[in-house]
Each structure stands twice: as structure tokens, then as C-alpha cells.
Scaffold this motif. Structure first.
Motif, mmCIF file in Angstrom:
data_model
loop_
_atom_site.group_PDB
_atom_site.id
_atom_site.type_symbol
_atom_site.label_atom_id
_atom_site.label_comp_id
_atom_site.label_asym_id
_atom_site.label_seq_id
_atom_site.Cartn_x
_atom_site.Cartn_y
_atom_site.Cartn_z
ATOM 1 N N ALA A 222 0.822 -1.209 0.000
ATOM 2 C CA ALA A 222 0.000 0.000 0.000
ATOM 3 C C ALA A 222 0.859 1.263 0.000
ATOM 4 O O ALA A 222 0.379 2.336 -0.333
ATOM 5 N N PHE A 223 2.128 1.117 0.379
ATOM 6 C CA PHE A 223 2.955 2.302 0.523
ATOM 7 C C PHE A 223 4.035 2.406 -0.551
ATOM 8 O O PHE A 223 4.923 3.233 -0.463
ATOM 9 N N PHE A 224 3.968 1.513 -1.541
ATOM 10 C CA PHE A 224 5.006 1.530 -2.570
ATOM 11 C C PHE A 224 4.375 1.669 -3.962
ATOM 12 O O PHE A 224 3.213 1.328 -4.158
ATOM 13 N N ASP A 225 5.177 2.136 -4.868
ATOM 14 C CA ASP A 225 4.720 2.251 -6.253
ATOM 15 C C ASP A 225 5.068 0.943 -6.959
ATOM 16 O O ASP A 225 6.094 0.817 -7.613
ATOM 17 N N TYR A 226 4.190 -0.027 -6.785
ATOM 18 C CA TYR A 226 4.492 -1.379 -7.252
ATOM 19 C C TYR A 226 3.634 -1.707 -8.457
ATOM 20 O O TYR A 226 2.445 -1.432 -8.478
ATOM 21 N N THR A 227 4.264 -2.278 -9.490
ATOM 22 C CA THR A 227 3.473 -2.803 -10.597
ATOM 23 C C THR A 227 3.703 -4.306 -10.664
ATOM 24 O O THR A 227 4.792 -4.778 -10.336
ATOM 25 N N ALA A 228 2.694 -5.043 -11.088
ATOM 26 C CA ALA A 228 2.768 -6.505 -11.085
ATOM 27 C C ALA A 228 4.032 -6.981 -11.772
ATOM 28 O O ALA A 228 4.374 -6.516 -12.867
ATOM 29 N N GLY A 229 4.737 -7.896 -11.148
ATOM 30 C CA GLY A 229 5.965 -8.428 -11.719
ATOM 31 C C GLY A 229 7.188 -7.615 -11.374
ATOM 32 O O GLY A 229 8.306 -8.041 -11.594
ATOM 33 N N GLU A 231 9.368 -4.962 -8.529
ATOM 34 C CA GLU A 231 9.901 -5.176 -7.192
ATOM 35 C C GLU A 231 9.571 -3.969 -6.347
ATOM 36 O O GLU A 231 9.254 -2.907 -6.855
ATOM 37 N N ILE A 232 9.658 -4.143 -5.024
ATOM 38 C CA ILE A 232 9.548 -2.956 -4.204
ATOM 39 C C ILE A 232 10.882 -2.715 -3.528
ATOM 40 O O ILE A 232 11.577 -3.633 -3.123
ATOM 41 N N SER A 233 11.249 -1.469 -3.500
ATOM 42 C CA SER A 233 12.478 -1.082 -2.814
ATOM 43 C C SER A 233 12.246 0.322 -2.292
ATOM 44 O O SER A 233 11.219 0.936 -2.579
ATOM 45 N N TRP A 234 13.201 0.839 -1.524
ATOM 46 C CA TRP A 234 12.984 2.179 -0.945
ATOM 47 C C TRP A 234 12.912 3.232 -2.038
ATOM 48 O O TRP A 234 12.447 4.340 -1.808
ATOM 49 N N ASP A 235 13.387 2.899 -3.254
ATOM 50 C CA ASP A 235 13.316 3.880 -4.346
ATOM 51 C C ASP A 235 11.882 4.196 -4.723
ATOM 52 O O ASP A 235 11.563 5.314 -5.116
ATOM 53 N N ASN A 236 11.007 3.176 -4.649
ATOM 54 C CA ASN A 236 9.625 3.480 -5.051
ATOM 55 C C ASN A 236 8.669 3.558 -3.867
ATOM 56 O O ASN A 236 7.475 3.329 -3.994
ATOM 57 N N PHE A 237 9.219 3.929 -2.719
ATOM 58 C CA PHE A 237 8.365 4.196 -1.570
ATOM 59 C C PHE A 237 7.602 5.494 -1.815
ATOM 60 O O PHE A 237 8.196 6.494 -2.188
ATOM 61 N N VAL A 238 6.281 5.452 -1.656
ATOM 62 C CA VAL A 238 5.503 6.661 -1.965
ATOM 63 C C VAL A 238 4.687 7.142 -0.779
ATOM 64 O O VAL A 238 3.854 8.028 -0.916
ATOM 65 N N GLY A 239 4.893 6.555 0.368
ATOM 66 C CA GLY A 239 4.152 7.024 1.541
ATOM 67 C C GLY A 239 2.667 6.819 1.379
ATOM 68 O O GLY A 239 2.220 5.754 0.993
ATOM 69 N N ASN A 450 -7.311 -5.411 -12.828
ATOM 70 C CA ASN A 450 -6.496 -4.334 -13.374
ATOM 71 C C ASN A 450 -5.029 -4.460 -13.006
ATOM 72 O O ASN A 450 -4.213 -3.676 -13.473
ATOM 73 N N GLY A 451 -4.690 -5.381 -12.115
ATOM 74 C CA GLY A 451 -3.306 -5.510 -11.661
ATOM 75 C C GLY A 451 -2.839 -4.338 -10.831
ATOM 76 O O GLY A 451 -1.654 -4.101 -10.685
ATOM 77 N N ASP A 452 -3.787 -3.587 -10.262
ATOM 78 C CA ASP A 452 -3.418 -2.430 -9.455
ATOM 79 C C ASP A 452 -3.279 -2.870 -8.000
ATOM 80 O O ASP A 452 -4.163 -2.673 -7.175
ATOM 81 N N ILE A 453 -2.113 -3.488 -7.716
ATOM 82 C CA ILE A 453 -1.920 -4.080 -6.391
ATOM 83 C C ILE A 453 -1.949 -3.028 -5.277
ATOM 84 O O ILE A 453 -2.682 -3.202 -4.299
ATOM 85 N N PRO A 454 -1.182 -1.915 -5.398
ATOM 86 C CA PRO A 454 -1.142 -0.984 -4.259
ATOM 87 C C PRO A 454 -2.520 -0.448 -3.879
ATOM 88 O O PRO A 454 -2.912 -0.506 -2.725
ATOM 89 N N LEU A 455 -3.270 0.019 -4.866
ATOM 90 C CA LEU A 455 -4.553 0.639 -4.559
ATOM 91 C C LEU A 455 -5.535 -0.369 -3.969
ATOM 92 O O LEU A 455 -6.256 -0.087 -3.014
#
Lengths: 487, 321
Positions: A222-229, A231-239, A450-455
Motif C-alpha cells: 500500500a505504501f510503494f509504487d508497485y506494478t505486477a511483476g 519489485e519494491i524497494s525504498w526507491d519506489n516508496f511513496v508514503g 487491473n493488476g493495481d496491487i497498491p490501490l
């Protein structure tokens, strides 16, 4: 009677605590793909090599270690021999951790078991260390031998974690091996029964943790800019970006409002008709023929055990363009070709009807057994006093069932946001999809469709939290009404 | 359904009671009207619960031409088993049936074994932090992370697109643990104690004494668990997105009803003529009914056994920890 422990053994017992924690930690880490040192290649040629396998998976199947690399092997960008060696290192590491975990269990036993456990722990720690160091070595070998114009690699930072844990486990287990005295000659392997019982239930606790608690960890999406397939890392942390979007972006807000309207409407209709099973039971009990009552009860319960997909198959057979209703009308010469399942009229009421048809017989059972528990003398006394049928129903049966009804009602108020998605999913079509989309279905459509995991995680997360709060409130209310917890 | 001795006695007593009272109080006109309405309503509702199944069934055993002409309404015409033989030829249906059966048997067996064992263990007061672990298991009934985090978790554990994803998550079932624990607590402890005196361990006592004695409750959870497995559809939908060969029967039926994957069936058989024929066949509504019927029949077969466990089963929804 507790035996007096020597100071050496007391020190050993203290050392066991961090040792066991490390053992558990390393065993848990095995299952996290993000902490997998074996996945060191990020792309080969054009292809992006996906990194979603955990170290455990890699050690179990060679295929997931070399996922996406077949072409690279064929063309000779990397040597396959090196990968076989890497695989062996993974297996060594995992076996070492497994052995250490088993030794951790043994440390709950008596001296003899502890001795054996310490020996295994030293061996396991060594295997873990050797395995992780080998992985590091192969990384450098691979950099030297691979065709670096085609292959991109990343340094497996996770390997340091395993090396550190390996060293710590090795040192600590050597220490306890020295500290714990040798067992007496005649001693047998034994564990105190309180620990034995715990070790027996532990595998199930682990399963429960993995499938009920660990998913909470996935709330991080919920806090990262993740797209299916990806990765999550601190680079795409979006609060809190997704939370804001959900409530500030007009399109999302509008859809969420519709979804909430549907959810509350369907739950509300369910609550408004929640007395139906009770009335069903009361009137059923008014029938004198036991056989007939049994017959009704038997067959009205069946739909409850049929999945929603099959209920839809039934709906399809009855109400489709060439279903029963139309065929029947046609046999009377009416030109009937309506598809009653299409269209978007009265969807809420239709869903309520299907839900009631499916569930009323089953839900009535609890009231039927409630009626059986009411004292027959009450009825006789009332009859003698001149009470009619309806008066008896109203003044004896109904009050007898109300406590059960109250609990059921409170529980369903607590579950007001959870309509489940099966029913609405199967009845969805192009025309009615916006009037059938309840919260559970919305989360599914958003996340899987839709593959919109974060939302979808954001929505699901808020739902879960509200549901827990509602349950607590419901429990409080039930406690004050009935003086008893329902949870 | 066979009646137990007690039920027979009850019925007898009830009849005697009715007889006595019929002499005392004559039925009034109001009573008669009430009875007609009451019996009538329940009759109609019961028919509405039976008829759809019957209607689907007679369609599947009637000749296809009669169904197309719209003649099959209340009884079968030109009885044939052709539809059932035809769907056996569709690989997808056959395979999905196998997946559903396997997961039902294996999943239920493991769940019952585990639940029995856990239920026994949590009754043991001497376990280290017993209360804590029991709560740890039970509290999971009251929260869940949501379907997407659950999916991502399964993904992380590498279980998506694997058959075991149907089995493992269902092994620890908190509701059932409460049921079994409550039941085991009601078993007198003397048997167990004497076994311990004879030197038996926990496993022996569980397997030789507790397991056989808790058979009624284990049968209850087995049958409800099996129905759950057979009916489950969401997990196939979410976890097997890339593996059509692991679809459950319910999932396959859902796809057929939505006419989404007739191509899938066609692709399985190599040559295009056969492919076209297979696709054509699956478009037929009767074939859809037949697939539906194969998935309803197992439920109807176990249903008479289930009825015996309704009273205990309803507790599944109303128990407290």
C-alpha cells in the motif's frame, strides 16, 4: 523438583536464547524472495529475469533458480556448470539452516538431547556459512566468466545477512557445546512434556503464521509504487500517495462511493430481511405433520451447499434466453425471448432474492432447534388460558428465539462490509457491473483484474481494519445486551 | 432418512399427543385456512428448491433435438446418456474433475488429521504457554489481511500455480479446532490417564484413544470441509491465473457459463476440425448443464450423510472461543 544448575549451564541457557532467535530468524528469511542471495542476475539480453523466487524455492527446484535464463545458457552467455554449483551452494545453505532449526528444537530437551543438538547446530552453522560464502564466491566467478555485455548482475547484498547469521550461529553453538556438560552414561533422550507438547504444535503454528499473519506483511504494498511483476524497494516508496489518490482523485472517489452504496445497500437489505429465517422456522413448526416438516427442511437446505457458480448455472438454466421460463411461455404460444439475467434492473433486489433462496433454509435450522428447546408446558398453559395460535407464536415462540436472533443480527452488523465476492462475481455482466460491485468484488477487480496491487491493498486494508473495529463494537454491544461475549 | 430410536419414540409421542388434542379442540375455519396457506407456501418454496436441479437433470438426459425444440419441460424426452459421454471426451472437464476430487480428498483428510491433533494438543494444560498458542490460532478467525495481500503472500511463498496451494492454507482451520477441542474436553479423562499410566506417549494416546472417541465431531468437520473444498472457486480463480490445467471444476464451469474459454478446449485437441467440433459442442447449453450436473451430483450424494451433522454443523457459525 528442579535440579540445581551449575553456573556453566546457566550461562549456556542464556546463550541458547539468542541462538534460538537466530535459528528461527534464518529459517523465516528463507521464504522471502527479497532476501534471496541466489538471484543475482537482473537481465539477460533483452529479457528481464524475474526475481520472485525465495531461497527456499530455489533450493527445492533448480528450475526456479534458473528461471528465464535458458536462452543465456544456450547461447553461452553464462556457464551452466557455474549455476549447478550455485544450486548446490543454495541447497547446502538451506540444509544448514534446517539442521540448525532442528537443533534449536532439540535444545529444549535434556542434556543428552542437548549434546546431540549442539553437535548438529555446529554442523548446520558451518554448512550455512560455507554455503553463503560459496554463493559470494560464485558471484565473483560469474562476473569473470559471464558475457557482461549481455548480462547485468547485481551484488547479492542478502548474502551478508546469511554470512553474519552463519558466523553467529557457529560461534554460539560452539560455545554452548563447550558449556553444556556431557550427559550421564545411562541417560536417555527426553524432553520435558511441556516443551514436547509445544514442539508438536509448532509446525501448525508456523502454518497458521504463514497463511494468516504473514499476509499482513503484504500490506506494505500500500505504501510503494508497485506494478505486477516488479519489485519494491525504498526507491519506489511513496508514503500515503495511494490513500490520497483514493480520496482526492475524482474518478476513484466516485467509484468508491458507488461501491460503498452497493455494499451498504446489499448488507442493509440483508439486515432488513434477517428475521426471515426465524419466521420461516416459526411457521414451519406450526405444521403438525412431522414427515412434511422433515421433507421441507431437507430440501430447502440443499441450496446452501451449492456453490455460487452452480447457483448461477441454475439461474442460467431457468432464466436465460432459452431457459425454463421462456421455454414454458413459448409452449403456451407466447413469443418470449427475454434474458432475465442480462440488463440492470432491480439488481439489488434480485441479489437479495437469490441470497434468501439459497440461505433461508439453512439459517432456519438454528431457530428450529431453538424452538425444540422451548418448554412445551408454556404452550399448554397458554392454551388453557385461551391464547390462540398467533398469540402463542407472538408471546412464547418469538421471545424464546429473540436472544439467538439478537446474536445473529449483531454478528451480521459486524460483517456489514463483507458481502463476499462470489455471488456478485458470477452474476456480473457488462450491463450490471456497476450496480453489483460490492467492496470485496471491487478489491478483486482492482487488484487481479487491473493488476493495481497498491490501490487494492489500500482498499482491502481499510476494510479489514474497519471490520475488526466493528467486531469489537459488536462484541461490546452483545456483552451489554446478553451479558456474554460472542467472540 | 433412517430415524433413530429416540426420534421414532418422539414421533409416536407426538402423534398420541395430537390425537388427544384433536378430540379436545376441533379445527376452526381459521385454522383450516391457516394450514392451507402454511402448507401451500412451504410446498411451493420446497418445489422451487428442487425443481431447478430436476430441470437441469432432465435436460442433460434428454435427446438434444428435443431440448432444442423446447419440448423438455417437466419430464425427459428420448432418454440418452450421450451428453455425459461427450463431456468425458473434453480433456478440460475430465482434468478439472480430477483436480476437484483430489483437492477435496487430500485437503479434507489433512485438515481433519491436523485439526484432530491440534484440538487434542490444546487441551493439554501442561503445554508451554498453551493459552497463548491457542489464542494465536483462534484469533485468526476474526481478522484477515484482505484478498490481495493474501494473494501477494501466496505469490511470495511461491505457491501460485501449484496444486499444493489448494491444500496447505486450509490445513489449520480455527473454527474446527474450537469444535474439536470442545468435544475432546467432554471426553472423560480416565481412559487417557490409564493409558499414560501404562507408559503410552502423547501420540499413542491421541491415535489410539482420543481419535476414535472423537469420531462424531471429526466426521462433522470432514463433511463440511469436503463440501467447502468441492465448492471453492475463488482460490482457483486467483491463484491459478497462468495454469488452466489446475482449474477446479467450479472455475471451469464458471468459464463455460461465461463462454470465455471455449478456445481453450479447442486448443487441446490438435486438428482444427476436432477443435471446431469441441468448441461447437461446448457452446451448447445442454453441455453446460451437464458440466453443472457433474458438479452438483457429488454434493447430492453426500447430502444424506451431512444431514445427520447439521445440528453440530450449525455451530460452525455460532461457536465462541
Amino acid at each position: 523438583m528442579k535440579e540445581e544448575l551449575s553456573p556453566r549451564e546457566q550461562t549456556a541457557n542464556k546463550l541458547y536464547i539468542p541462538l534460538r532467535i537466530l535459528m528461527v530468524l534464518s529459517a523465516v528469511l528463507l521464504f522471502f524472495p527479497a532476501i534471496n542471495p541466489a538471484l543475482m542476475i537482473t537481465s539477460a539480453g533483452q529479457a528481464k529475469v524475474s526475481g520472485t523466487a525465495s531461497l527456499f524455492t530455489c533450493a527445492v527446484s533448480y528450475g526456479s533458480l534458473t528461471d528465464g535464463l535458458n536462452r543465456a545458457f544456450r547461447v553461452g552467455w553464462i556457464s551452466q556448470g557455474l549455476f549447478v554449483m550455485l544450486y548446490i551452494a543454495c541447497v547446502l545453505l538451506v540444509l544448514g539452516i534446517a539442521a540448525a532449526a532442528a537443533a534449536g528444537c532439540m535444545s529444549a530437551g535434556n542434556r543428552k538431547l542437548k549434546n546431540l543438538g549442539n553437535f548438529i547446530a555446529v554442523a548446520g552453522g558451518a554448512a550455512q556459512l560455507v554455503g553463503s560464502v560459496l554463493i559470494l564466491v560464485f558471484y565473483f566467478l560469474m562476473i569473470d566468466s559471464a558475457d557482461m555485455s549481455k548480462i547485468t548482475m547485481r551484488f547479492p547484498n542478502a548474502v551478508w545477512i546469511y554470512i553474519v547469521i552463519g558466523v553467529a550461529v557457529l560461534l554460539l553453538s560452539i560455545a554452548v557445546m563447550i558449556l553444556v556438560p556431557k550427559a550421564d552414561k545411562g541417560e536417555h533422550f527426553a524432553i520435558e512434556s511441556k516443551y514436547k507438547l509445544f514442539l508438536m504444535i509448532m509446525p501448525f503454528l508456523v502454518l497458521c503464521f504463514a497463511f494468516s499473519y504473514l499476509p499482513l506483511f503484504s500490506w506494505r504494498y500500500a505504501f510503494f509504487d508497485y506494478t505486477a511483476g516488479g519489485e519494491i524497494s525504498w526507491d519506489n516508496f511513496v508514503g500515503l500517495k495511494w490513500f490520497k489518490i483514493l480520496f482526492q482523485n475524482e474518478a476513484y472517489t466516485k467509484r468508491l462511493l458507488t461501491v460503498m452504496k452497493n455494499t451498504l445497500a446489499m448488507s442493509g437489505l440483508g439486515l432488513l430481511t434477517s428475521w426471515l429465517p426465524m419466521v420461516f422456522a416459526i411457521f414451519l413448526a406450526e405444521m403438525k405433520s412431522t414427515k412434511y416438516r422433515r421433507f421441507v427442511q431437507t430440501f430447502t437446505t440443499i441450496p446452501n451447499f451449492i456453490s455460487w457458480v452452480l447457483i448461477y448455472a441454475i439461474a442460467f438454466a431457468m432464466f436465460n434466453t432459452d431457459g425454463f421460463i421462456n421455454t414454458l411461455l413459448q409452449s403456451f404460444g407466447v413469443n418470449a425471448t427475454d434474458n432475465y439475467l442480462g440488463g440492470n434492473s432491480h439488481m439489488w433486489l434480485k441479489m437479495l432474492a437469490w441470497g434468501t433462496w439459497k440461505g433461508v433454509g439453512w439459517s432456519a435450522i438454528i431457530y428450529i432447534s431453538g424452538i425444540a428447546g422451548i418448554d412445551q408446558q408454556l404452550y399448554e398453559a397458554a392454551t388453557v388460558d385461551g391464547a390462540g395460535r398467533f398469540q402463542r407464536m407472538l408471546h412464547i415462540t418469538l421471545p424464546g428465539l429473540l436472544p439467538t436472533y439478537t446474536v445473529m443480527l449483531i454478528m451480521s452488523i459486524a460483517g456489514i462490509l463483507s458481502n463476499g465476492m462470489d455471488q456478485y462475481l458470477v452474476f456480473t455482466n457488462a450491463q450490471n457491473k456497476y450496480s453489483l460491485e460490492v467492496l470485496d468484488l471491487y478489491v478483486y477487480n482492482l487488484g487481479i483484474g487491473n493488476g493495481d496491487i497498491p490501490l487494492s491493498t489500500v482498499v482491502g486494508m481499510m476494510k479489514s481494519i474497519i471490520a475488526v473495529v466493528l467486531l469489537f463494537v459488536a462484541n461490546r454491544v452483545a456483552k451489554s445486551v446478553r451479558g456474554e461475549n460472542i467472540v | 432418512m433412517a430415524m433413530t430410536k429416540q426420534e421414532k419414540l418422539d414421533a409416536k409421542a407426538e402423534k398420541a399427543y395430537e390425537k388427544k388434542h384433536r378430540r379436545k379442540y376441533k379445527l376452526t375455519t381459521g385454522d383450516i385456512i391457516f394450514n392451507i396457506l402454511n402448507y401451500g407456501f412451504f410446498g411451493i418454496f420446497t418445489i422451487s428448491c428442487i425443481f431447478p436441479f430436476y430441470y437441469i437433470f432432465i435436460n442433460t438426459i434428454s435427446s438434444r433435438s428435443a431440448v432444442t425444440r423446447g419440448e423438455v419441460l417437466f419430464y425427459p424426452i428420448g432418454v440418452t446418456l450421450k451428453n455425459y459421454l461427450d463431456i468425458l471426451k473434453v480433456d478440460d472437464v475430465f482434468r478439472a474433475f480430477g483436480v476437484s476430487i483430489t483437492r477435496t480428498i487430500v485437503g479434507t483428510a489433512l485438515m481433519v488429521l491436523a485439526t484432530g491433533f491440534i484440538g487434542y494438543l490444546v487441551t493439554k494444560e501442561e503445554m508451554w504457554h498453551r493459552k497463548l498458542w491457542y489464542r494465536f490460532l483462534i484469533i485468526t478467525m476474526y481478522f484477515n489481511a484482505g484478498i490481495i495481500p493474501w494473494y501477494m503472500n501466496m505469490n511470495m511463498l511461491g505457491l501460485t500455480d501449484h496444486f499444493i496451494a489448494y491444500i496447505i492454507p486450509g490445513i489449520v482451520a480455527p473454527y474446527n479446532i474450537i469444535l474439536v477441542k470442545t468435544y475432546i474436553e467432554s471426553i472423560p479423562g480416565e481412559l487417557e490417564e490409564s493409558a499414560f499410566m501404562d507408559g503410552a506417549g502423547y501420540l499413542t494416546v491421541f491415535w489410539k484413544i482420543v481419535w476414535p472417541l472423537s469420531r462424531p465431531i471429526l466426521a462433522t468437520i470432514a463433511i463440511f470441509g469436503a463440501v467447502g473444498h468441492w465448492n471453492s472457486f475463488t482460490d482457483s480463480l486467483i491463484l491459478m491465473q497462468n495454469t488452466p490445467k489446475l482449474y477446479t471444476l467450479q472455475h471451469l464451469l464458471y468459464n463455460y457459463l461465461n463462454q470465455a474459454t471455449n478456445i481453450g478446449a479447442a486448443m487441446n485437441s490438435g486438428d482444427s476440425a476436432a477443435a471446431a467440433a469441441a468448441a461447437e459442442m461446448l457452446n451448447n447449453k445442454v453441455i453446460k448443464y451437464t458440466v453443472a450436473m457433474t458438479s452438483i451430483i457429488p454434493i447430492l450424494l453426500v447430502y444424506p450423510f451431512m444431514q445427520r451433522y447439521f445440528e453440530k454443523g450449525i455451530m460452525l457459525g455460532a461457536v465462541k472461543g
